[in-house]
Design an enzyme around this catalytic site. Structure first.
Site, PDB file in Angstrom:
ATOM      1  N   ALA A  13       0.984  -1.342   6.846  1.00  0.00           N
ATOM      2  CA  ALA A  13      -0.396  -0.914   6.634  1.00  0.00           C
ATOM      3  C   ALA A  13      -0.895   0.099   7.663  1.00  0.00           C
ATOM      4  O   ALA A  13      -1.281   1.225   7.309  1.00  0.00           O
ATOM      5  CB  ALA A  13      -1.308  -2.139   6.609  1.00  0.00           C
ATOM      6  N   ARG A  24      -2.857  14.308   5.321  1.00  0.00           N
ATOM      7  CA  ARG A  24      -3.926  14.935   4.528  1.00  0.00           C
ATOM      8  C   ARG A  24      -4.628  16.047   5.296  1.00  0.00           C
ATOM      9  O   ARG A  24      -5.154  16.985   4.693  1.00  0.00           O
ATOM     10  CB  ARG A  24      -4.940  13.875   4.094  1.00  0.00           C
ATOM     11  CG  ARG A  24      -4.469  12.990   2.939  1.00  0.00           C
ATOM     12  CD  ARG A  24      -5.591  12.166   2.365  1.00  0.00           C
ATOM     13  NE  ARG A  24      -6.027  11.113   3.281  1.00  0.00           N
ATOM     14  CZ  ARG A  24      -5.508   9.890   3.295  1.00  0.00           C
ATOM     15  NH1 ARG A  24      -4.518   9.575   2.460  1.00  0.00           N
ATOM     16  NH2 ARG A  24      -5.958   8.988   4.143  1.00  0.00           N
ATOM     17  N   SER A  43       4.618  -0.191   3.211  1.00  0.00           N
ATOM     18  CA  SER A  43       3.256  -0.243   2.661  1.00  0.00           C
ATOM     19  C   SER A  43       3.082  -1.376   1.656  1.00  0.00           C
ATOM     20  O   SER A  43       2.730  -1.166   0.495  1.00  0.00           O
ATOM     21  CB  SER A  43       2.922   1.094   1.988  1.00  0.00           C
ATOM     22  OG  SER A  43       2.963   2.145   2.915  1.00  0.00           O
ATOM     23  N   CYS A  47      -0.135 -10.335   2.425  1.00  0.00           N
ATOM     24  CA  CYS A  47      -1.080 -11.366   1.977  1.00  0.00           C
ATOM     25  C   CYS A  47      -0.723 -11.912   0.596  1.00  0.00           C
ATOM     26  O   CYS A  47      -1.158 -13.002   0.227  1.00  0.00           O
ATOM     27  CB  CYS A  47      -2.496 -10.799   1.941  1.00  0.00           C
ATOM     28  SG  CYS A  47      -3.104 -10.213   3.539  1.00  0.00           S
ATOM     29  N   ARG A  74       5.388  13.015  -0.079  1.00  0.00           N
ATOM     30  CA  ARG A  74       4.144  13.501   0.527  1.00  0.00           C
ATOM     31  C   ARG A  74       4.374  14.118   1.907  1.00  0.00           C
ATOM     32  O   ARG A  74       3.414  14.362   2.640  1.00  0.00           O
ATOM     33  CB  ARG A  74       3.134  12.357   0.614  1.00  0.00           C
ATOM     34  CG  ARG A  74       2.593  11.941  -0.753  1.00  0.00           C
ATOM     35  CD  ARG A  74       1.803  10.645  -0.676  1.00  0.00           C
ATOM     36  NE  ARG A  74       1.076  10.365  -1.907  1.00  0.00           N
ATOM     37  CZ  ARG A  74       1.615   9.825  -2.987  1.00  0.00           C
ATOM     38  NH1 ARG A  74       2.903   9.516  -2.996  1.00  0.00           N
ATOM     39  NH2 ARG A  74       0.888   9.609  -4.069  1.00  0.00           N
ATOM     40  N   VAL A  84      13.206   0.791  16.202  1.00  0.00           N
ATOM     41  CA  VAL A  84      12.950   1.400  17.505  1.00  0.00           C
ATOM     42  C   VAL A  84      13.230   0.342  18.568  1.00  0.00           C
ATOM     43  O   VAL A  84      12.672  -0.759  18.533  1.00  0.00           O
ATOM     44  CB  VAL A  84      11.502   1.905  17.611  1.00  0.00           C
ATOM     45  CG1 VAL A  84      11.207   2.404  19.027  1.00  0.00           C
ATOM     46  CG2 VAL A  84      11.257   3.020  16.601  1.00  0.00           C
ATOM     47  N   ARG A 448     -32.794 -20.385   6.121  1.00  0.00           N
ATOM     48  CA  ARG A 448     -34.110 -21.030   6.263  1.00  0.00           C
ATOM     49  C   ARG A 448     -34.031 -22.219   7.208  1.00  0.00           C
ATOM     50  O   ARG A 448     -34.900 -22.413   8.075  1.00  0.00           O
ATOM     51  CB  ARG A 448     -34.634 -21.493   4.893  1.00  0.00           C
ATOM     52  CG  ARG A 448     -35.064 -20.371   3.967  1.00  0.00           C
ATOM     53  CD  ARG A 448     -35.506 -20.909   2.628  1.00  0.00           C
ATOM     54  NE  ARG A 448     -36.699 -21.769   2.752  1.00  0.00           N
ATOM     55  CZ  ARG A 448     -37.251 -22.411   1.720  1.00  0.00           C
ATOM     56  NH1 ARG A 448     -36.699 -22.312   0.508  1.00  0.00           N
ATOM     57  NH2 ARG A 448     -38.321 -23.144   1.902  1.00  0.00           N
TER      58      ARG A 448
END
Length: 457
Positions: A13, A24, A43, A47, A74, A84, A448
């Site tokens: 993520a 972009r 990606s 969950c 992309r 790594v 309340r």
């Protein structure tokens, strides 16, 4: 114009959101982006693993938001099954190992993004690494768990730990026909709730046929023929198991960062500024489950491993590397979960957290329903609210109930972010119709009651 080099460690993520946001803003001629991921998926939604395990959703493909091939199209050089192994900060390079060939090499960077995620807690107990004992953090973990499960009639499952993952995996295994035992060392399940609210979760889980054992620490895992798990041992006795799932929570995966001397916080997560730049390091960034975040209610740093935060961190990092400007101000600690038809939600501080922050508070609890009491399907709901003494500032909300309960916490999350008092909350113009809410929404009923407690001193 000189081409800059962006290296991302971690392909889920935070890491891939950072890479995508930077791409972009900068084309490949201006910014070369290389990402390294040691797993087999990029990606993805971790969950969703409990719902994949329980047969509610397909996997693993359905849980992948963007494949490595899509990232590469992309203009992001995403290298899978590549780990790594070392950070050379003075030399601005990272050492990587191809996990298929074993070959190692160094890669230079101008901007380094650490998105190494978190690792499931695996206590140093006898038998904890035996076949049949599973942590659940990645899609690779999910595949390994599913491969080891029995047929549709299930068997005996023990879940160690009753946090979010623990209760969700208990439901998943129950759905698969397993006899499920959950072992938790705390007095009640869901330590992300106060014990009185956790007791409601326990009662509901027991009613679903889940054996909930609390106040008991696991002392070891017993193995049988072939070395496979056979039982979970505790001070109170042994619980037979054909499969064991670890639901003890996670810790930031900052082994590389620690070895490189980067600053870590109380929970072992990387410390960053508002731009998600690692403190004291101009060209090193960090986000997602490996980083700590500012709690806007208590003013303290916390470690909260959620995909919502990770994606936002990545957007901020990528925007800044790409030449834009973005910040991540902090969180209020909102989370929701479910076990079967029971919904669980919290935002803000628990009683213990408020006390630890030096805050004096009133705590109130109300019983209400998800809809108008006369409308079909109205279900009970318990709301607990904390308000600061004297000021009446909202400090936290916990909700346990059936359908329609969990997402009500979003109202409280907005109120917390805005710094509202409980008195001000009582005037919120929330939507009402009998199929959706009583005339007074349960959150406002709690407000309340909290406002009255504040007024009474």
């Amino acid at each position: 114009m000189t081409q800059r080099r962006m290296v991302v460690v971690g392909g889920d993520a935070a890491g891939m959101s950072a890479a995508s946001a930077a791409r972009r803003l900068k084309d490949p001629g201006q910014l070369a982006i290389t990402a390294f991921e040691r797993g087999r998926f990029s990606s993805y939604s971790a969950c969703g693993i409990p719902y994949w395990t329980g047969g509610l959703v397909d996997g693993p493909g359905a849980l992948v938001a963007r494949t490595p091939e899509e990232h590469r199209r992309r203009g992001i050089d995403l290298r899978m099954r590549t780990e790594v192994t070392e950070l050379d900060l003075p030399g601005q390079r990272v050492r990587v190992r191809d996990l298929t060939s074993g070959q190692e090499s160094w890669h230079g960077y101008d901007d380094l993004v650490l998105a190494t995620g978190a690792r499931p807690l695996r206590p140093a107990l006898e038998g904890i690494d035996a076949p049949g004992v599973h942590g659940v953090q990645t899609l690779d973990d999910g595949q390994a768990l599913l491969a080891g499960l029995d047929g549709p009639d299930g068997g005996r499952a023990v879940v160690i730990g009753a946090g979010y993952i623990g209760v969700e995996m208990a439901e998943a295994l129950l759905r698969r026909g397993y006899a499920v035992t959950v072992v938790e060392k705390a007095s009640q399940p869901m330590s992300t709730l106060d014990p009185d609210m956790g007791a409601l979760v326990r009662k509901a889980m027991c009613g679903m046929g889940i054996d909930v054992v609390t106040g008991t620490a696991v002392t070891g895992v017993r193995t049988g023929p072939g070395g496979r798990v056979a039982a979970v041992a505790t001070a109170a006795g042994e619980y037979p198991a054909d499969v064991v799932v670890l639901g003890l929570g996670v810790r930031p995966e900052t082994t590389l960062a620690d070895a490189a001397g980067l600053p870590l916080g109380e929970y072992g997560g990387l410390l960053t500024d508002l731009a998600m730049r690692v403190r004291g390091h101009e060209n090193v960034w960090a986000g997602g489950d490996c980083a700590e975040v500012l709690d806007l209610v208590s003013g303290r740093m916390r470690h909260i491993a959620l995909g919502t935060h990770a994606n936002k961190h990545g957007q901020v990092i990528g925007t800044n590397i790409g030449g834009g400007y973005a910040t991540f101000p902090g969180v209020v600690g909102t989370a929701v979960s479910k076990v079967c038809d029971l919904e669980i939600a919290r935002t803000g501080l628990l009683e213990a957290q408020a006390s630890a922050a030096g805050l004096a508070f009133h705590a109130v609890t109300v019983e209400s329903t998800s809809r108008a009491g006369y409308y079909p399907g109205a279900a009970p709901m318990t709301v607990k609210m904390l308000a600061e003494r004297r000021t009446g500032r909202l400090l936290g909300v916990q909700i346990v109930g059936r359908e329609g309960a969990a997402k009500r916490v979003d109202v409280a999350a907005v109120a917390l972010t805005a710094g509202m008092t409980v008195e001000r909350m009582t005037a919120l113009d929330l939507g009402y119709a009998p199929p959706f809410s009583p005339v007074w929404d349960p959150v406002l009923v709690a407000a309340r009651k909290a406002a009255a407690a504040v007024a009474a001193g």
